[in-house]
Scaffold this active site. Structure first.
Site, PDB file in Angstrom:
ATOM      1  N   ARG A   2     -58.367 -10.452  17.006  1.00  0.00           N
ATOM      2  CA  ARG A   2     -57.858 -10.713  15.647  1.00  0.00           C
ATOM      3  C   ARG A   2     -58.315 -12.083  15.147  1.00  0.00           C
ATOM      4  NH1 ARG A   2     -52.195  -9.313  17.554  1.00  0.00           N
ATOM      5  NH2 ARG A   2     -52.922  -7.641  18.874  1.00  0.00           N
ATOM      6  N   ASP A  51     -59.723  -1.282  12.303  1.00  0.00           N
ATOM      7  CA  ASP A  51     -58.627  -1.101  13.255  1.00  0.00           C
ATOM      8  C   ASP A  51     -58.918   0.103  14.134  1.00  0.00           C
ATOM      9  OD1 ASP A  51     -55.843  -2.263  13.820  1.00  0.00           O
ATOM     10  OD2 ASP A  51     -55.573  -0.111  13.980  1.00  0.00           O
ATOM     11  N   TYR A 124     -50.485   6.227  20.476  1.00  0.00           N
ATOM     12  CA  TYR A 124     -50.045   6.080  19.073  1.00  0.00           C
ATOM     13  C   TYR A 124     -49.838   7.456  18.425  1.00  0.00           C
ATOM     14  CZ  TYR A 124     -50.884   1.023  18.912  1.00  0.00           C
ATOM     15  OH  TYR A 124     -50.823  -0.336  19.119  1.00  0.00           O
TER      16      TYR A 124
HETATM   17  O1  1CP Z   1     -60.269  -9.211  15.801  1.00  0.00           O
HETATM   18  C1  1CP Z   1     -60.632  -8.945  14.653  1.00  0.00           C
HETATM   19  O2  1CP Z   1     -60.748  -9.798  13.759  1.00  0.00           O
HETATM   20  C2  1CP Z   1     -61.095  -7.514  14.364  1.00  0.00           C
HETATM   21  C3  1CP Z   1     -60.165  -6.630  13.801  1.00  0.00           C
HETATM   22  C4  1CP Z   1     -59.120  -5.888  14.646  1.00  0.00           C
HETATM   23  C5  1CP Z   1     -59.220  -5.311  15.919  1.00  0.00           C
HETATM   24  C6  1CP Z   1     -60.350  -5.436  16.941  1.00  0.00           C
HETATM   25  C7  1CP Z   1     -57.850  -5.554  14.125  1.00  0.00           C
HETATM   26  C8  1CP Z   1     -57.360  -5.994  12.812  1.00  0.00           C
HETATM   27  N1  1CP Z   1     -57.232  -4.706  15.023  1.00  0.00           N
HETATM   28  C9  1CP Z   1     -58.022  -4.554  16.128  1.00  0.00           C
HETATM   29  C10 1CP Z   1     -57.779  -3.732  17.335  1.00  0.00           C
HETATM   30  C11 1CP Z   1     -56.438  -3.171  17.574  1.00  0.00           C
HETATM   31  N2  1CP Z   1     -55.549  -2.633  16.670  1.00  0.00           N
HETATM   32  C12 1CP Z   1     -55.884  -2.979  18.880  1.00  0.00           C
HETATM   33  C13 1CP Z   1     -56.596  -3.318  20.182  1.00  0.00           C
HETATM   34  C14 1CP Z   1     -56.617  -4.775  20.473  1.00  0.00           C
HETATM   35  C15 1CP Z   1     -55.284  -5.349  20.912  1.00  0.00           C
HETATM   36  O3  1CP Z   1     -54.794  -4.990  21.975  1.00  0.00           O
HETATM   37  O4  1CP Z   1     -54.785  -6.208  20.156  1.00  0.00           O
HETATM   38  C16 1CP Z   1     -54.608  -2.406  18.716  1.00  0.00           C
HETATM   39  C17 1CP Z   1     -53.652  -2.041  19.826  1.00  0.00           C
HETATM   40  C18 1CP Z   1     -54.408  -2.180  17.327  1.00  0.00           C
HETATM   41  C19 1CP Z   1     -53.244  -1.523  16.672  1.00  0.00           C
HETATM   42  C20 1CP Z   1     -52.678  -2.376  15.594  1.00  0.00           C
HETATM   43  N3  1CP Z   1     -53.205  -2.516  14.350  1.00  0.00           N
HETATM   44  C21 1CP Z   1     -51.596  -3.281  15.719  1.00  0.00           C
HETATM   45  C22 1CP Z   1     -50.789  -3.495  16.985  1.00  0.00           C
HETATM   46  C23 1CP Z   1     -49.507  -2.771  16.899  1.00  0.00           C
HETATM   47  C24 1CP Z   1     -48.779  -2.684  18.236  1.00  0.00           C
HETATM   48  O5  1CP Z   1     -48.602  -1.557  18.717  1.00  0.00           O
HETATM   49  O6  1CP Z   1     -48.405  -3.740  18.803  1.00  0.00           O
HETATM   50  C25 1CP Z   1     -51.456  -3.945  14.482  1.00  0.00           C
HETATM   51  C26 1CP Z   1     -50.442  -4.981  14.077  1.00  0.00           C
HETATM   52  C27 1CP Z   1     -52.493  -3.461  13.636  1.00  0.00           C
HETATM   53  C28 1CP Z   1     -52.814  -3.932  12.265  1.00  0.00           C
HETATM   54  C29 1CP Z   1     -53.886  -4.922  12.219  1.00  0.00           C
HETATM   55  N4  1CP Z   1     -55.130  -4.726  12.784  1.00  0.00           N
HETATM   56  C30 1CP Z   1     -55.932  -5.815  12.491  1.00  0.00           C
HETATM   57  C31 1CP Z   1     -55.138  -6.748  11.705  1.00  0.00           C
HETATM   58  C32 1CP Z   1     -55.636  -8.036  11.121  1.00  0.00           C
HETATM   59  C33 1CP Z   1     -53.858  -6.190  11.564  1.00  0.00           C
HETATM   60  C34 1CP Z   1     -52.694  -6.771  10.743  1.00  0.00           C
HETATM   61  C35 1CP Z   1     -52.693  -6.070   9.432  1.00  0.00           C
HETATM   62  C36 1CP Z   1     -51.993  -6.771   8.289  1.00  0.00           C
HETATM   63  O7  1CP Z   1     -50.764  -6.613   8.164  1.00  0.00           O
HETATM   64  O8  1CP Z   1     -52.686  -7.412   7.478  1.00  0.00           O
END
Ligand code: 1CP
Length: 311
Positions: A2, A51, A124
């Site tokens: 992120r 995502d 999920y």
């Molecule tokens: O890193 C980066 O800048 C690239 C973008 C990226 C990546 C690689 C995002 C943006 N998400 C992910 C991968 C991702 N998404 C994973 C695998 C990595 C990890 O373990 O962190 C997972 C499990 C998700 C699922 C997801 N999407 C979550 C986690 C929820 C949970 O179960 O705990 C969340 C909060 C998101 C939304 C998301 N994805 C990315 C961002 C910036 C956000 C926040 C969105 C917002 O509200 O603006």
């Protein structure tokens, strides 16, 4: 981890105008967000802004992100007859390939593409969102392992066509995130995760990095897929892993919580990590897991600058 996200004022500004999924679905905006960390932090590599859950969405899951709740799927899968058909999934992800095509023209650094690994995506899709205990997922897995494997196989083939689309569009490396595989026993990991990694890594034409939380507990299974790299969280001892894995790129693993500490502590922690991995050409510096929304840009910048300034 992120590197683009809610901790950045520029990102929050865009989020006032667009929902998270609109950012992901619109190639010009996904391109713009991917560029933010390059401009603001000076990182060496871009990671595609998207995502992991766009793949379940392309398979027919009704996905939305609710403020403060994370991802929600309104039509979770609960039995074999509800397993989606992967046909047409690649076409429905064309917005991602278009973002990559644009980025390859506008970026001056390499671009990492990514996908969620089948088990994490399945969790999920079955739970209908985030989970702590993965109760429904584990119930299905133990009651009917063969039909659970059918779901994993559908997700494996969707991930392979997603990877192929990303490769054609020009990604330089690929990272596979099995974030929640750490909820499994080692035997379950070998049975339900490793075969999918083997199939995906085999199809990859670009360097491929596997990530799961607590990867150090699962190293022998991860290595069966012969990835070019493994990403480790902050619980791993990178120095001893290097002795065990002389031929694999190791990515990691500064504790993200360090970013809440004074800047001096961040600098010292980076120095300790780099001293440990000194002279190692296959070491990729990263955080152990994601940057949290309330972390400061200054702290993240200090992390990047301490790495770049290390001598
Ligand atoms: O890193 C980066 O800048 C690239 C973008 C990226 C990546 C690689 C995002 C943006 N998400 C992910 C991968 C991702 N998404 C994973 C695998 C990595 C990890 O373990 O962190 C997972 C499990 C998700 C699922 C997801 N999407 C979550 C986690 C929820 C949970 O179960 O705990 C969340 C909060 C998101 C939304 C998301 N994805 C990315 C961002 C910036 C956000 C926040 C969105 C917002 O509200 O603006």
């Amino acid at each position: 981890m992120r590197q683009a996200g809610r901790y950045m004022p520029e990102y929050r500004q865009l989020r006032k105008k667009y929902s998270f999924l609109e950012l992901c679905h619109t190639p010009q905006i996904a391109e713009e967000v991917t560029h933010l960390p390059i401009k603001i932090l000076g990182v060496d590599v871009a990671i595609l802004f998207s995502d992991i859950l766009v793949v379940p969405e392309a398979l027919g899951m009704q996905l939305h992100f609710d403020e403060g709740k994370g991802p929600i799927i309104d039509n979770p899968v609960s039995s074999e007859k509800e397993i989606p058909n992967p046909t047409g999934c690649q076409e429905r992800l064309s917005f991602v390939f278009e973002a990559i095509t644009r980025l390859k023209k506008s970026l001056e650094v390499p671009l990492i593409g990514f996908a969620g690994a089948p088990f994490t995506l399945a969790s999920y899709m079955i739970e209908g969102g985030s989970s702590k205990e993965f109760k429904k997922t584990k119930e299905w897995m133990s009651k009917s392992p063969e039909t659970f494997k059918k779901l994993i196989e559908v997700l494996t083939s969707a991930t392979i066509s997603y990877l192929e689309g990303q490769q054609e569009a020009g990604i330089d490396a690929f990272q596979l995130f099995d974030s929640w595989a750490n909820s499994l026993s080692y035997d379950q990991f070998e049975e339900f995760c490793v075969p999918s990694y083997q199939k995906i890594v085999e199809k990859s034409k670009v360097p491929t990095i596997l990530f799961c939380k607590e990867a150090s507990s699962f190293v022998s299974g991860l290595m069966k897929a012969k990835p070019q790299g493994i990403s480790f969280d902050e619980k791993a001892d990178m120095k001893s892993l290097r002795k065990k894995l002389p031929q694999t790129a190791l990515q990691g693993n500064l504790d993200p919580e360090i970013l809440y500490q004074p800047l001096k502590t961040i600098e010292e922690s980076v120095k300790r990590l780099l001293d440990d991995m000194r002279g190692d050409p296959g070491f990729i510096v990263n955080l152990g897991h994601g940057i949290k929304p309330n972390m400061s840009v200054e702290a993240v910048k200090t992390f990047v600058e301490s790495v770049k300034g290390y001598s």
